[in-house]
Design a protein around this motif. Structure first.
Motif, PDB file in Angstrom:
ATOM      1  N   MET A 145      63.790   5.268 -10.352  1.00 20.76           N
ATOM      2  CA  MET A 145      63.170   4.903  -9.081  1.00 20.76           C
ATOM      3  C   MET A 145      63.241   3.403  -8.832  1.00 20.76           C
ATOM      4  SD  MET A 145      59.049   5.157  -9.746  1.00 20.76           S
ATOM      5  CE  MET A 145      58.158   3.904 -10.687  1.00 20.76           C
ATOM      6  N   GLY A 146      63.774   2.664  -9.804  1.00 22.87           N
ATOM      7  CA  GLY A 146      63.851   1.214  -9.673  1.00 22.87           C
ATOM      8  C   GLY A 146      64.700   0.771  -8.497  1.00 22.87           C
ATOM      9  N   SER A 147      65.857   1.417  -8.284  1.00 21.36           N
ATOM     10  CA  SER A 147      66.747   1.005  -7.201  1.00 21.36           C
ATOM     11  C   SER A 147      66.083   1.214  -5.843  1.00 21.36           C
ATOM     12  CB  SER A 147      68.059   1.794  -7.266  1.00 21.36           C
ATOM     13  OG  SER A 147      67.823   3.193  -7.190  1.00 21.36           O
ATOM     14  N   PHE A 148      65.330   2.308  -5.698  1.00 20.05           N
ATOM     15  CA  PHE A 148      64.634   2.555  -4.432  1.00 20.05           C
ATOM     16  C   PHE A 148      63.527   1.529  -4.201  1.00 20.05           C
ATOM     17  CE2 PHE A 148      66.328   6.717  -5.678  1.00 20.05           C
ATOM     18  CZ  PHE A 148      66.996   7.086  -4.518  1.00 20.05           C
ATOM     19  N   LEU A 149      62.835   1.162  -5.267  1.00 20.60           N
ATOM     20  CA  LEU A 149      61.772   0.171  -5.148  1.00 20.60           C
ATOM     21  C   LEU A 149      62.333  -1.202  -4.788  1.00 20.60           C
ATOM     22  CD1 LEU A 149      59.571   1.192  -8.218  1.00 20.60           C
ATOM     23  CD2 LEU A 149      59.019   1.514  -5.802  1.00 20.60           C
ATOM     24  N   ILE A 150      63.473  -1.561  -5.386  1.00 20.08           N
ATOM     25  CA  ILE A 150      64.099  -2.845  -5.078  1.00 20.08           C
ATOM     26  C   ILE A 150      64.558  -2.879  -3.624  1.00 20.08           C
ATOM     27  CG2 ILE A 150      66.024  -4.383  -5.593  1.00 20.08           C
ATOM     28  CD1 ILE A 150      63.813  -4.381  -7.680  1.00 20.08           C
ATOM     29  N   MET A 151      65.130  -1.777  -3.148  1.00 20.93           N
ATOM     30  CA  MET A 151      65.521  -1.701  -1.743  1.00 20.93           C
ATOM     31  C   MET A 151      64.305  -1.851  -0.837  1.00 20.93           C
ATOM     32  SD  MET A 151      68.302   1.425  -1.903  1.00 20.93           S
ATOM     33  CE  MET A 151      68.335   1.567  -0.106  1.00 20.93           C
ATOM     34  N   GLY A 152      63.215  -1.195  -1.203  1.00 19.99           N
ATOM     35  CA  GLY A 152      61.980  -1.322  -0.432  1.00 19.99           C
ATOM     36  C   GLY A 152      61.446  -2.737  -0.461  1.00 19.99           C
ATOM     37  N   ILE A 154      63.206  -5.529  -0.838  1.00 20.03           N
ATOM     38  CA  ILE A 154      64.049  -6.360   0.027  1.00 20.03           C
ATOM     39  C   ILE A 154      63.654  -6.168   1.486  1.00 20.03           C
ATOM     40  CG2 ILE A 154      66.404  -6.725   0.864  1.00 20.03           C
ATOM     41  CD1 ILE A 154      67.386  -5.971  -1.944  1.00 20.03           C
ATOM     42  N   GLY A 155      63.406  -4.922   1.863  1.00 18.69           N
ATOM     43  CA  GLY A 155      62.985  -4.643   3.234  1.00 18.69           C
ATOM     44  C   GLY A 155      61.657  -5.292   3.578  1.00 18.69           C
ATOM     45  N   VAL A 156      60.711  -5.244   2.645  1.00 20.46           N
ATOM     46  CA  VAL A 156      59.397  -5.858   2.864  1.00 20.46           C
ATOM     47  C   VAL A 156      59.514  -7.371   3.009  1.00 20.46           C
ATOM     48  CG1 VAL A 156      57.186  -6.372   1.740  1.00 20.46           C
ATOM     49  CG2 VAL A 156      58.062  -4.036   1.753  1.00 20.46           C
ATOM     50  N   VAL A 157      60.327  -8.000   2.145  1.00 12.38           N
ATOM     51  CA  VAL A 157      60.496  -9.459   2.202  1.00 12.38           C
ATOM     52  C   VAL A 157      61.128  -9.877   3.527  1.00 12.38           C
ATOM     53  CG1 VAL A 157      61.725 -11.423   1.201  1.00 12.38           C
ATOM     54  CG2 VAL A 157      60.620  -9.756  -0.296  1.00 12.38           C
ATOM     55  N   SER A 176      52.686  -3.650   5.541  1.00 14.86           N
ATOM     56  CA  SER A 176      51.596  -3.511   4.573  1.00 14.86           C
ATOM     57  C   SER A 176      51.581  -2.129   3.937  1.00 14.86           C
ATOM     58  CB  SER A 176      50.248  -3.783   5.264  1.00 14.86           C
ATOM     59  OG  SER A 176      50.187  -5.113   5.737  1.00 14.86           O
ATOM     60  N   ILE A 177      51.810  -1.093   4.746  1.00 19.24           N
ATOM     61  CA  ILE A 177      51.831   0.275   4.214  1.00 19.24           C
ATOM     62  C   ILE A 177      52.966   0.441   3.201  1.00 19.24           C
ATOM     63  CG2 ILE A 177      52.216   2.701   4.783  1.00 19.24           C
ATOM     64  CD1 ILE A 177      50.856   2.149   7.480  1.00 19.24           C
ATOM     65  N   VAL A 178      54.171   0.021   3.623  1.00 18.16           N
ATOM     66  CA  VAL A 178      55.320   0.119   2.720  1.00 18.16           C
ATOM     67  C   VAL A 178      55.114  -0.777   1.504  1.00 18.16           C
ATOM     68  CG1 VAL A 178      57.799  -0.267   2.495  1.00 18.16           C
ATOM     69  CG2 VAL A 178      56.879   0.683   4.617  1.00 18.16           C
ATOM     70  N   GLY A 179      54.546  -1.971   1.727  1.00 17.25           N
ATOM     71  CA  GLY A 179      54.328  -2.918   0.639  1.00 17.25           C
ATOM     72  C   GLY A 179      53.390  -2.384  -0.432  1.00 17.25           C
ATOM     73  N   VAL A 180      52.319  -1.726  -0.018  1.00 19.32           N
ATOM     74  CA  VAL A 180      51.382  -1.143  -0.994  1.00 19.32           C
ATOM     75  C   VAL A 180      52.104  -0.120  -1.874  1.00 19.32           C
ATOM     76  CG1 VAL A 180      49.381   0.370  -1.251  1.00 19.32           C
ATOM     77  CG2 VAL A 180      49.293  -1.538   0.350  1.00 19.32           C
ATOM     78  N   ILE A 181      52.933   0.727  -1.248  1.00 19.15           N
ATOM     79  CA  ILE A 181      53.684   1.729  -2.008  1.00 19.15           C
ATOM     80  C   ILE A 181      54.673   1.068  -2.961  1.00 19.15           C
ATOM     81  CG2 ILE A 181      55.325   3.638  -1.816  1.00 19.15           C
ATOM     82  CD1 ILE A 181      54.087   4.254   0.933  1.00 19.15           C
ATOM     83  N   VAL A 182      55.404   0.079  -2.447  1.00 21.90           N
ATOM     84  CA  VAL A 182      56.440  -0.588  -3.245  1.00 21.90           C
ATOM     85  C   VAL A 182      55.839  -1.340  -4.430  1.00 21.90           C
ATOM     86  CG1 VAL A 182      58.128  -2.465  -3.238  1.00 21.90           C
ATOM     87  CG2 VAL A 182      58.138  -0.783  -1.395  1.00 21.90           C
ATOM     88  N   THR A 184      52.897  -1.035  -5.822  1.00 20.82           N
ATOM     89  CA  THR A 184      52.235  -0.132  -6.761  1.00 20.82           C
ATOM     90  C   THR A 184      53.268   0.478  -7.712  1.00 20.82           C
ATOM     91  OG1 THR A 184      50.501   0.417  -5.154  1.00 20.82           O
ATOM     92  CG2 THR A 184      50.804   1.935  -6.990  1.00 20.82           C
ATOM     93  N   GLY A 185      54.376   0.944  -7.144  1.00 15.82           N
ATOM     94  CA  GLY A 185      55.435   1.504  -7.977  1.00 15.82           C
ATOM     95  C   GLY A 185      56.074   0.467  -8.877  1.00 15.82           C
ATOM     96  N   LEU A 186      56.292  -0.746  -8.354  1.00 17.48           N
ATOM     97  CA  LEU A 186      56.910  -1.807  -9.148  1.00 17.48           C
ATOM     98  C   LEU A 186      56.048  -2.206 -10.338  1.00 17.48           C
ATOM     99  CD1 LEU A 186      58.463  -4.214  -6.469  1.00 17.48           C
ATOM    100  CD2 LEU A 186      59.686  -2.918  -8.231  1.00 17.48           C
ATOM    101  N   THR A 187      54.735  -2.088 -10.197  1.00 17.33           N
ATOM    102  CA  THR A 187      53.850  -2.421 -11.313  1.00 17.33           C
ATOM    103  C   THR A 187      54.137  -1.541 -12.522  1.00 17.33           C
ATOM    104  OG1 THR A 187      52.091  -3.211  -9.832  1.00 17.33           O
ATOM    105  CG2 THR A 187      51.445  -2.567 -12.066  1.00 17.33           C
ATOM    106  N   ALA A 188      54.263  -0.227 -12.283  1.00 20.08           N
ATOM    107  CA  ALA A 188      54.581   0.696 -13.378  1.00 20.08           C
ATOM    108  C   ALA A 188      55.993   0.456 -13.890  1.00 20.08           C
ATOM    109  CB  ALA A 188      54.426   2.142 -12.899  1.00 20.08           C
ATOM    110  N   TRP A 189      56.936   0.292 -12.978  1.00 22.91           N
ATOM    111  CA  TRP A 189      58.343   0.104 -13.357  1.00 22.91           C
ATOM    112  C   TRP A 189      58.541  -1.190 -14.141  1.00 22.91           C
ATOM    113  CZ3 TRP A 189      62.274  -3.344 -11.380  1.00 22.91           C
ATOM    114  CH2 TRP A 189      63.574  -3.020 -11.812  1.00 22.91           C
TER     115      TRP A 189
END
Length: 238
Positions: A145-152, A154-157, A176-182, A184-189
């Motif tokens: 799921m790392g590649s999807f999180l990185i894409m997200g 980049i989109g947030v930035v 903000s909605i997308v950022g919270v999801i991204v 949160t996932g990046l923390t675990a990853w």
């Protein structure tokens, strides 16, 4: 043969125990750096926000753009130069970066109430610790799921940079909605990735730099998650 087999098992168990102990020390170092960086950021932000002689020359002039974009430049510097840095240089840059983030976040303390900032910080801490613990303990491979999180990310930035100029409330809500999801996932990853990097690298100098860089990754997740949650939880000053 039996004695040799027993000796190998004993050595294997000892090596595993040594690795586990080393990993725990490494993760503790990462979390200590990260927490210290967050603390420094908070202190600088509160100091600047409570001192008109400091925040007026910054946020009342074009200097605010330098303060807001400087942390991003530091992230790129870390990413491209970490391999050539000494451990002491990496640590120094991390503290400088944390201080700059404090300057940037001073604007948050000027806009939102202290009570809502404290509440958001508490919620952020719970979410961060929960996801980091999951990343550390799970046996599931999170790399997919790392590649999807990185894409997200980049989109947030990119969307956040664009909204500095457009100042769109609707766009900020989506970010903000997308950022919270991204984040949160990046923390675990990132937590799982820090464990993997420790297993792949050896040497005191290398591990010291990895601890700083790992702390930076988790720090960024925490601070950005905090800012995104403020959109939903934060109460603005009247």
């Amino acid at each position: 043969m039996f004695e040799q087999h027993s000796l190998n098992r004993t050595r294997g168990a000892a090596d595993a125990a040594a690795f586990d102990a080393g990993l725990k020390r490494h993760m503790l170092s990462v979390y200590n750096y990260m927490a210290s960086g967050v603390l420094l950021t908070g202190i600088v932000a509160m100091l600047v926000a409570s001192t008109p002689a400091l925040y007026q020359p910054i946020f009342g002039t074009p200097l605010k753009w330098v303060v807001m974009l400087a942390p991003l430049a530091f992230v790129f510097l870390f990413s491209f130069r970490i391999e050539k840095m000494s451990a002491s240089t990496a640590q120094t840059l991390f503290w400088v970066f944390s201080g700059l983030m404090g300057l940037s976040l001073a604007s948050v303390f000027l806009v939102f109430t202290g009570a809502s900032i404290a509440q958001t910080f508490f919620v952020t801490a719970i979410m961060f610790l929960s996801m980091s613990l999951y990343g550390y303990t799970t046996g599931r491979d999170l790399s997919k799921m790392g590649s999807f999180l990185i894409m997200g990310l980049i989109g947030v930035v990119l969307a956040s940079l664009a909204n500095l100029f457009f100042q769109s409330g609707a766009l900020q809500l989506v970010v903000s909605i997308v950022g919270v999801i991204v984040f949160t996932g990046l923390t675990a990853w990132d937590t799982q990735n820090i464990k993997s990097q420790y297993a792949e690298h050896h040497g005191h100098e290398t591990n010291s730099k990895l601890a700083v860089f790992g702390a930076l990754s988790l720090y960024l997740n925490f601070v950005n998650l905090f800012q995104m949650l403020l959109t939903f939880i934060g109460q603005r000053e009247e």
